[in-house]
Scaffold this motif. Structure first.
Motif, PDB file in Angstrom:
ATOM      1  N   ILE A 174       4.259  12.845  16.074  1.00  0.00           N
ATOM      2  CA  ILE A 174       3.818  14.222  16.297  1.00  0.00           C
ATOM      3  C   ILE A 174       2.490  14.501  15.588  1.00  0.00           C
ATOM      4  O   ILE A 174       1.774  15.414  15.966  1.00  0.00           O
ATOM      5  CB  ILE A 174       4.894  15.262  15.908  1.00  0.00           C
ATOM      6  N   SER A 175       2.154  13.702  14.555  1.00  0.00           N
ATOM      7  CA  SER A 175       0.857  13.844  13.883  1.00  0.00           C
ATOM      8  C   SER A 175       0.645  12.665  12.952  1.00  0.00           C
ATOM      9  O   SER A 175       1.564  11.874  12.713  1.00  0.00           O
ATOM     10  CB  SER A 175       0.782  15.157  13.093  1.00  0.00           C
ATOM     11  N   HIS A 176      -0.583  12.538  12.440  1.00  0.00           N
ATOM     12  CA  HIS A 176      -0.853  11.519  11.430  1.00  0.00           C
ATOM     13  C   HIS A 176      -1.854  12.055  10.416  1.00  0.00           C
ATOM     14  O   HIS A 176      -2.612  12.971  10.695  1.00  0.00           O
ATOM     15  CB  HIS A 176      -1.356  10.218  12.061  1.00  0.00           C
ATOM     16  N   GLU A 177      -1.795  11.484   9.225  1.00  0.00           N
ATOM     17  CA  GLU A 177      -2.705  11.883   8.153  1.00  0.00           C
ATOM     18  C   GLU A 177      -2.985  10.674   7.279  1.00  0.00           C
ATOM     19  O   GLU A 177      -2.211   9.717   7.256  1.00  0.00           O
ATOM     20  CB  GLU A 177      -2.096  13.015   7.320  1.00  0.00           C
ATOM     21  N   LYS A 178      -4.102  10.708   6.575  1.00  0.00           N
ATOM     22  CA  LYS A 178      -4.432   9.626   5.656  1.00  0.00           C
ATOM     23  C   LYS A 178      -3.499   9.689   4.459  1.00  0.00           C
ATOM     24  O   LYS A 178      -3.141  10.770   4.007  1.00  0.00           O
ATOM     25  CB  LYS A 178      -5.870   9.761   5.161  1.00  0.00           C
ATOM     26  N   GLU A 179      -3.127   8.519   3.970  1.00  0.00           N
ATOM     27  CA  GLU A 179      -2.341   8.478   2.746  1.00  0.00           C
ATOM     28  C   GLU A 179      -3.272   8.615   1.554  1.00  0.00           C
ATOM     29  O   GLU A 179      -4.497   8.588   1.707  1.00  0.00           O
ATOM     30  CB  GLU A 179      -1.524   7.186   2.679  1.00  0.00           C
ATOM     31  N   HIS A 180      -2.724   8.719   0.382  1.00  0.00           N
ATOM     32  CA  HIS A 180      -3.505   8.994  -0.826  1.00  0.00           C
ATOM     33  C   HIS A 180      -4.609   7.984  -1.109  1.00  0.00           C
ATOM     34  O   HIS A 180      -5.628   8.326  -1.667  1.00  0.00           O
ATOM     35  CB  HIS A 180      -2.592   9.134  -2.043  1.00  0.00           C
ATOM     36  N   ASP A 181      -4.465   6.729  -0.704  1.00  0.00           N
ATOM     37  CA  ASP A 181      -5.517   5.746  -0.984  1.00  0.00           C
ATOM     38  C   ASP A 181      -6.479   5.552   0.189  1.00  0.00           C
ATOM     39  O   ASP A 181      -7.378   4.739   0.116  1.00  0.00           O
ATOM     40  CB  ASP A 181      -4.916   4.417  -1.414  1.00  0.00           C
ATOM     41  N   ASP A 182      -6.292   6.285   1.275  1.00  0.00           N
ATOM     42  CA  ASP A 182      -7.164   6.272   2.449  1.00  0.00           C
ATOM     43  C   ASP A 182      -7.203   4.964   3.234  1.00  0.00           C
ATOM     44  O   ASP A 182      -7.941   4.851   4.190  1.00  0.00           O
ATOM     45  CB  ASP A 182      -8.602   6.658   2.074  1.00  0.00           C
ATOM     46  N   ASN A 183      -6.440   3.954   2.845  1.00  0.00           N
ATOM     47  CA  ASN A 183      -6.418   2.707   3.603  1.00  0.00           C
ATOM     48  C   ASN A 183      -5.333   2.692   4.672  1.00  0.00           C
ATOM     49  O   ASN A 183      -5.296   1.805   5.506  1.00  0.00           O
ATOM     50  CB  ASN A 183      -6.213   1.515   2.665  1.00  0.00           C
ATOM     51  N   PHE A 184      -4.452   3.665   4.625  1.00  0.00           N
ATOM     52  CA  PHE A 184      -3.319   3.705   5.545  1.00  0.00           C
ATOM     53  C   PHE A 184      -3.130   5.111   6.089  1.00  0.00           C
ATOM     54  O   PHE A 184      -3.570   6.088   5.506  1.00  0.00           O
ATOM     55  CB  PHE A 184      -2.031   3.282   4.827  1.00  0.00           C
ATOM     56  N   TYR A 185      -2.433   5.159   7.236  1.00  0.00           N
ATOM     57  CA  TYR A 185      -1.997   6.434   7.783  1.00  0.00           C
ATOM     58  C   TYR A 185      -0.518   6.632   7.472  1.00  0.00           C
ATOM     59  O   TYR A 185       0.247   5.674   7.378  1.00  0.00           O
ATOM     60  CB  TYR A 185      -2.137   6.459   9.309  1.00  0.00           C
ATOM     61  N   ALA A 186      -0.142   7.879   7.359  1.00  0.00           N
ATOM     62  CA  ALA A 186       1.260   8.271   7.343  1.00  0.00           C
ATOM     63  C   ALA A 186       1.483   9.032   8.649  1.00  0.00           C
ATOM     64  O   ALA A 186       0.793  10.010   8.919  1.00  0.00           O
ATOM     65  CB  ALA A 186       1.559   9.159   6.136  1.00  0.00           C
ATOM     66  N   LEU A 187       2.382   8.552   9.468  1.00  0.00           N
ATOM     67  CA  LEU A 187       2.649   9.166  10.766  1.00  0.00           C
ATOM     68  C   LEU A 187       3.875  10.065  10.660  1.00  0.00           C
ATOM     69  O   LEU A 187       4.935   9.626  10.193  1.00  0.00           O
ATOM     70  CB  LEU A 187       2.900   8.095  11.824  1.00  0.00           C
ATOM     71  N   ARG A 188       3.756  11.308  11.054  1.00  0.00           N
ATOM     72  CA  ARG A 188       4.913  12.214  11.089  1.00  0.00           C
ATOM     73  C   ARG A 188       5.623  11.962  12.414  1.00  0.00           C
ATOM     74  O   ARG A 188       5.013  11.982  13.476  1.00  0.00           O
ATOM     75  CB  ARG A 188       4.493  13.672  10.962  1.00  0.00           C
TER      76      ARG A 188
END
Length: 117
Positions: free
Chosen positions: A64-78
């Motif tokens: 439903i959405s995605h955002e950068k994780e705290h270290d910016d190398n990965f996404y966290a997908l909702r």
């Protein structure tokens, strides 16, 4: 809430850990997805097969959405889960009679990898 399930986007080989963040029983977060990859709203999330519990390919939810994780190398997908866990009334628990043998084989592989680099 402490369970981590290895999942991937259907049709791709990148996988991450699906976790529940405690906010909404109908949603979870797929962590550590590579930032160089493109993900689309509506993509289907399935189990990766990297689990002794769930085989590969079981549908889990959709992005439903995605955002950068705290270290910016990965996404966290909702992920919107296909099962609303707040409304479950009946579940089926399946015992794995081969679990002890599987655990002993896995332990043997770990010992082999330590002695044979």
């Amino acid at each position: 809430p402490k369970m981590r399930l290895s999942c991937k986007v259907k049709g791709r080989d990148y996988f991450g850990s699906l976790v529940w963040d405690g906010r909404n029983p109908g949603e979870a977060v797929l962590e550590e997805m590579p930032r160089h990859e493109r993900f689309r709203k509506g993509d289907t999330i399935v189990t990766s097969g990297y689990s002794a519990v769930f085989p590969e390919g079981i549908p889990v939810g959709t992005i439903i959405s995605h955002e950068k994780e705290h270290d910016d190398n990965f996404y966290a997908l909702r992920i919107r889960l296909l099962t609303d866990f707040s409304t479950l009334s009946t579940v089926r628990v399946i015992a794995n009679d081969m679990r002890q043998e599987l655990d002993s084989l896995t332990a043997g592989e770990e010992n082999d990898s330590r002695t044979n680099p």
